[in-house]
Design a protein around this motif. Structure first.
Motif, PDB file in Angstrom:
ATOM      1  N   GLY A 173      -5.886   2.190  39.872  1.00 50.29           N
ATOM      2  CA  GLY A 173      -5.357   2.610  41.163  1.00 50.29           C
ATOM      3  C   GLY A 173      -4.562   3.897  41.126  1.00 50.29           C
ATOM      4  N   TYR A 174      -4.510   4.533  39.936  1.00 50.46           N
ATOM      5  CA  TYR A 174      -3.794   5.805  39.866  1.00 50.46           C
ATOM      6  C   TYR A 174      -4.554   6.864  40.646  1.00 50.46           C
ATOM      7  CZ  TYR A 174      -1.819  10.100  38.009  1.00 50.46           C
ATOM      8  OH  TYR A 174      -1.245  11.330  37.891  1.00 50.46           O
ATOM      9  N   GLU A 175      -3.816   7.776  41.255  1.00 52.25           N
ATOM     10  CA  GLU A 175      -4.496   8.865  41.948  1.00 52.25           C
ATOM     11  C   GLU A 175      -3.789  10.173  41.693  1.00 52.25           C
ATOM     12  OE1 GLU A 175      -5.803   8.463  46.058  1.00 52.25           O
ATOM     13  OE2 GLU A 175      -5.877   6.338  45.601  1.00 52.25           O
ATOM     14  N   ASP A 176      -4.567  11.255  41.707  1.00 60.28           N
ATOM     15  CA  ASP A 176      -3.954  12.564  41.518  1.00 60.28           C
ATOM     16  C   ASP A 176      -3.077  12.889  42.712  1.00 60.28           C
ATOM     17  OD1 ASP A 176      -5.184  12.955  39.114  1.00 60.28           O
ATOM     18  OD2 ASP A 176      -7.015  13.703  40.058  1.00 60.28           O
ATOM     19  N   ASN A 177      -1.993  13.580  42.405  1.00 58.47           N
ATOM     20  CA  ASN A 177      -1.010  13.878  43.420  1.00 58.47           C
ATOM     21  C   ASN A 177      -1.378  15.181  44.121  1.00 58.47           C
ATOM     22  OD1 ASN A 177       1.332  14.661  44.779  1.00 58.47           O
ATOM     23  ND2 ASN A 177       2.569  13.435  43.383  1.00 58.47           N
ATOM     24  N   GLY A 178      -1.869  15.074  45.350  1.00 58.93           N
ATOM     25  CA  GLY A 178      -2.318  16.260  46.077  1.00 58.93           C
ATOM     26  C   GLY A 178      -1.199  17.235  46.376  1.00 58.93           C
ATOM     27  N   PHE A 179       0.016  16.730  46.402  1.00 54.29           N
ATOM     28  CA  PHE A 179       1.158  17.578  46.709  1.00 54.29           C
ATOM     29  C   PHE A 179       1.380  18.610  45.597  1.00 54.29           C
ATOM     30  CE2 PHE A 179       5.851  17.450  48.189  1.00 54.29           C
ATOM     31  CZ  PHE A 179       5.612  18.505  49.036  1.00 54.29           C
ATOM     32  N   PRO A 220      -0.296   1.466  48.274  1.00 57.30           N
ATOM     33  CA  PRO A 220      -0.088   0.908  46.924  1.00 57.30           C
ATOM     34  C   PRO A 220       1.391   0.979  46.541  1.00 57.30           C
ATOM     35  CG  PRO A 220      -1.883   2.503  46.943  1.00 57.30           C
ATOM     36  CD  PRO A 220      -1.225   2.591  48.270  1.00 57.30           C
ATOM     37  N   TRP A 266       2.957   1.372  43.700  1.00 56.54           N
ATOM     38  CA  TRP A 266       3.458   2.409  42.788  1.00 56.54           C
ATOM     39  C   TRP A 266       3.714   3.710  43.525  1.00 56.54           C
ATOM     40  CZ3 TRP A 266       0.923   7.000  41.865  1.00 56.54           C
ATOM     41  CH2 TRP A 266      -0.422   7.074  42.255  1.00 56.54           C
ATOM     42  N   MET A 267       2.952   3.954  44.599  1.00 54.69           N
ATOM     43  CA  MET A 267       3.197   5.162  45.386  1.00 54.69           C
ATOM     44  C   MET A 267       4.552   5.076  46.079  1.00 54.69           C
ATOM     45  SD  MET A 267      -0.382   6.072  47.180  1.00 54.69           S
ATOM     46  CE  MET A 267      -1.856   6.327  46.214  1.00 54.69           C
ATOM     47  N   LEU A 270       7.157   5.810  43.461  1.00 61.35           N
ATOM     48  CA  LEU A 270       7.182   7.229  43.109  1.00 61.35           C
ATOM     49  C   LEU A 270       7.847   8.051  44.208  1.00 61.35           C
ATOM     50  CD1 LEU A 270       6.132   9.283  40.993  1.00 61.35           C
ATOM     51  CD2 LEU A 270       4.185   9.626  42.496  1.00 61.35           C
ATOM     52  N   PHE A 286       6.397  13.270  51.317  1.00 67.55           N
ATOM     53  CA  PHE A 286       5.830  13.365  49.966  1.00 67.55           C
ATOM     54  C   PHE A 286       4.519  12.588  49.896  1.00 67.55           C
ATOM     55  CE2 PHE A 286       5.342  11.564  45.712  1.00 67.55           C
ATOM     56  CZ  PHE A 286       5.388  12.700  44.935  1.00 67.55           C
ATOM     57  N   PHE A 330       1.613  14.222  51.931  1.00 70.12           N
ATOM     58  CA  PHE A 330       0.942  15.393  51.360  1.00 70.12           C
ATOM     59  C   PHE A 330       0.317  15.078  50.011  1.00 70.12           C
ATOM     60  CE2 PHE A 330       3.818  17.530  54.337  1.00 70.12           C
ATOM     61  CZ  PHE A 330       2.870  18.255  55.027  1.00 70.12           C
ATOM     62  N   ALA A 331       0.915  14.123  49.277  1.00 69.78           N
ATOM     63  CA  ALA A 331       0.408  13.847  47.934  1.00 69.78           C
ATOM     64  C   ALA A 331      -0.839  12.977  47.986  1.00 69.78           C
ATOM     65  CB  ALA A 331       1.488  13.188  47.096  1.00 69.78           C
ATOM     66  N   TYR A 332      -0.839  11.991  48.839  1.00 65.73           N
ATOM     67  CA  TYR A 332      -1.957  11.035  48.870  1.00 65.73           C
ATOM     68  C   TYR A 332      -2.496  10.913  50.297  1.00 65.73           C
ATOM     69  CZ  TYR A 332       0.342  10.079  44.508  1.00 65.73           C
ATOM     70  OH  TYR A 332       0.927  10.224  43.283  1.00 65.73           O
ATOM     71  N   PRO A 333      -3.094  11.994  50.789  1.00 66.14           N
ATOM     72  CA  PRO A 333      -3.528  11.978  52.196  1.00 66.14           C
ATOM     73  C   PRO A 333      -4.524  10.857  52.493  1.00 66.14           C
ATOM     74  CG  PRO A 333      -4.318  13.944  51.050  1.00 66.14           C
ATOM     75  CD  PRO A 333      -3.368  13.268  50.135  1.00 66.14           C
ATOM     76  N   GLN A 353      -4.544   7.822  51.486  1.00 69.52           N
ATOM     77  CA  GLN A 353      -3.869   6.550  51.749  1.00 69.52           C
ATOM     78  C   GLN A 353      -2.955   6.640  52.966  1.00 69.52           C
ATOM     79  OE1 GLN A 353      -4.526   7.457  48.756  1.00 69.52           O
ATOM     80  NE2 GLN A 353      -5.569   5.656  48.004  1.00 69.52           N
TER      81      GLN A 353
END
Lengths: 219, 389
Positions: free
Chosen positions: A184-190, B148, B150-151, B154, B184, B187-190, B192
């Protein structure tokens, strides 16, 4: 006069000269302490490869420009010195640009306008004004290389973290193992967006100041 | 109770005090101690107490004000889920389903945020502040239930460190930490965090059970797409039985919270009213031009859609990041309303503008205050000058 003679015989890597090389890496870092040249740090650090090429280009331009200006320093009329400096930097940047286009075309495309914008990098102009105009070629060369290296390591650090967390790759190779993505890890688009480059630089400055307490400005 | 107090005072405290084995963790100990017992130390000089509202109590009032939105949000999570898979269950089941999904988000937020807070308090040797109590409750209410965990952790860590601790901790932050965490994530995980497929639990976790032709789009997304027929009714939007972030959907529950905030004097009524005024003003202005469906909707629709109500009541009124001066609050609030609608209607890249508008105005709040104070100084100087002459 005798002092001048003494300087002439100074060893190539005397403590003073060594300082010229090492100070900009830490205590006098152009990015972390003087906060110059931020623009390109934000723009081209999305990928490590581009950061490395940019770092090398700046080292080359800065070292050579400092030497050339230092050699010319007695013949440049003070009133037109900025124009002369710009001409020298611009010529060197064009050279670098041609080399990049010839040998690493894809990176050159990626860096696009930012290679040309090395001309406006305030670190280079700043060192020419502040150092090369008053000093001999060899110290000027060390100063140029030192400052460019100080710029380069921050650039590489930012590029490293941004590519690692933003795309999950380093130099274009996948480094985040596949099972992480399955979990479930995803790259951080930010991380790919410029604001995060600014924040990364900010964090580097923060850590730097935490390590070196002298830098903390309590005025 | 007294026995417990004595036990802690005699047996536990010495370990944490200077020269004690655990003196490094004194701040952690202190935080728990003051949480359990009233502090024993008394001011030795003149104090400036106006009333009994210290930070702990202020924060507590906000938490109370958040309860209606929280409870409704939990129920709505279950309601939306069972509606999406076409099951008819009773009220308690819907609520329990939501409770079971929302509680982990809250726990993760608090755990990660408080961990950072305690860490910084220990390193920097300052007291652990209560500021995170509210942030930790606000953040779960403004994320979709499918996020999720963990997001969440974070984003919380990011917001507490970058949004708050680097500026000096609670009370020094420029931006609202909960909104920063959401920005955050946005922008980081659009993937989701925007679109039509993330607002309802079943869409992500049980897509095969969905009823045919089901759409989980928020009212704003429906409007942006321009199909007015599938818009929820005004009553549905006001009550909040629509898809959306956990706590933001019900304007009614948020109004209850607003009432608590205003009655206890914690939230600024000026800001709330001026945000609404700004939103209505811009909505009416759009109605005048009305070149597409989005511009044609009645202005009051904007107040009950998306995060407008939630942002107005709980986010814009954040006493730290909002304007401090009276006049400044009007300007600050009004511009939030205006910018929110501008982003919603004019910019197709962002479905909702409340978050960005508030963050944007957070940045400008000190500037507004500066000019309000300057204007005040100027006005009063003018009053003095003629007397001198």
């Amino acid at each position: 006069m005798s002092e001048n003679d003494n300087n002439q015989k100074e060893a190539l890597f005397s403590p003073k000269n060594k300082k010229l090389l090492t100070n900009p890496l830490g205590k006098d870092n152009p990015i972390n302490v003087q906060v110059l040249g931020i623009c390109s740090v934000l723009a081209i650090t999305v990928q490590l490869r581009a950061s490395i090429v940019m770092a090398i280009s700046v080292v080359a331009v800065m070292g050579l420009a400092n030497v050339i200006i230092s050699l010319l320093r007695k013949t440049i009329p003070p009133r037109i010195r900025i124009i002369v400096q710009l001409t020298v930097i611009a010529s060197l940047v064009i050279l670098v640009d041609q080399v990049l286009k010839a040998f690493v075309y894809d990176v050159s495309r990626q860096l696009s306008v930012f290679v040309g914008l090395i001309i406006t990098n305030c670190i280079i102009m700043g060192r020419l004004e502040a150092f090369a105009l008053q000093n001999k070629p060899w110290p000027s060369f060390l100063d140029g290389i030192g400052n460019a290296a100080g710029y380069a390591w921050v650039l590489l650090a930012v590029g490293f973290f941004r590519e690692l967390f933003g795309s999950g790759t380093l130099m274009g190779y996948n480094v985040i193992p596949g099972f992480m993505y399955e979990m479930g890890y995803e790259d951080n688009g930010f991380m790919i967006l410029p604001p995060m480059a600014l924040i990364t630089v900010g964090i580097i400055i923060w850590v730097h100041r935490y390590k070196d307490r002298d830098l903390i400005d309590i005025s | 109770m007294k026995a417990l107090h004595n036990l802690i005072e005699k047996k536990v405290k010495p370990h944490f005090e200077q020269d004690g084995k655990l003196s490094k963790f004194y701040r952690t100990f202190e935080a728990f101690e003051t949480f359990l017992f009233v502090q024993g130390n008394v001011t030795t000089r003149g104090s400036h107490i106006r009333d009994a509202m210290e930070m702990k109590r202020t924060m507590f009032h906000v938490l109370i004000a958040l309860i209606p939105a929280l409870l409704f949000g939990m129920w709505n999570v279950g309601y939306q889920h069972y509606q999406a898979i076409g099951m008819d269950v009773d009220f308690i089941d819907q609520f329990l389903f939501g409770l079971y999904r929302v509680l982990p988000i809250i726990i993760v937020t608090y755990a990660s945020g408080l961990l950072v807070e305690f860490l910084f308090a220990t390193i920097r040797n300052h007291e652990v502040n209560e500021g995170f109590l509210v942030t930790g409750m606000l953040l779960p209410l403004i994320v979709p239930v499918t996020i999720p965990l963990w997001m969440v952790a974070l984003a919380t860590v990011f917001a507490v460190i970058i949004g708050k601790e680097v500026f000096g901790g609670t009370g020094m932050n420029i931006l609202n930490p909960a909104l920063l965490a959401r920005a955050f994530l946005f922008f980081a995980y659009p993937a989701q965090f925007s679109g039509d497929e993330i607002w309802i639990y079943a869409q992500v976790h049980a897509p095969e059970q969905l009823v045919d032709g089901f759409s989980g789009a928020t009212s704003l997304a429906v409007l942006a797409a321009g199909n007015l027929e599938s818009m929820p009714s005004v009553m549905e939007m006001f009550l909040g039985t629509i898809p959306g972030s956990i706590g933001e959907t019900s304007t009614l529950a948020i109004l209850l919270g607003a009432f608590v905030l205003v009655a206890t004097g914690v939230g600024s009524l000026r800001i709330m009213l001026s945000v609404v005024a700004g939103g209505l003003f811009m909505g009416l202005l759009f109605n005048l031009f009305a070149v597409n469906e989005f511009m044609e909707v009645p202005a009051y629709y904007h107040l009950i859609m998306g995060g407008f109500a939630f942002g107005t009541v709980y986010m814009a009124t954040d006493p730290v990041s909002a304007s401090q001066t009276g006049t400044g609050k009007y300007i600050y609030g009004f511009l939030i309303g205006v910018i929110t609608l501008l982003i919603r209607v004019v910019n197709p890249a962002f479905p909702e503008g409340m978050m960005l508008a508030i963050l944007f105005m957070n940045v400008f709040a000190p500037l507004i205050d500066h000019y309000v104070v300057r204007a005040n100084v100027k006005r009063r100087l003018k009053r003095v000058k003629p007397a001198e002459a």
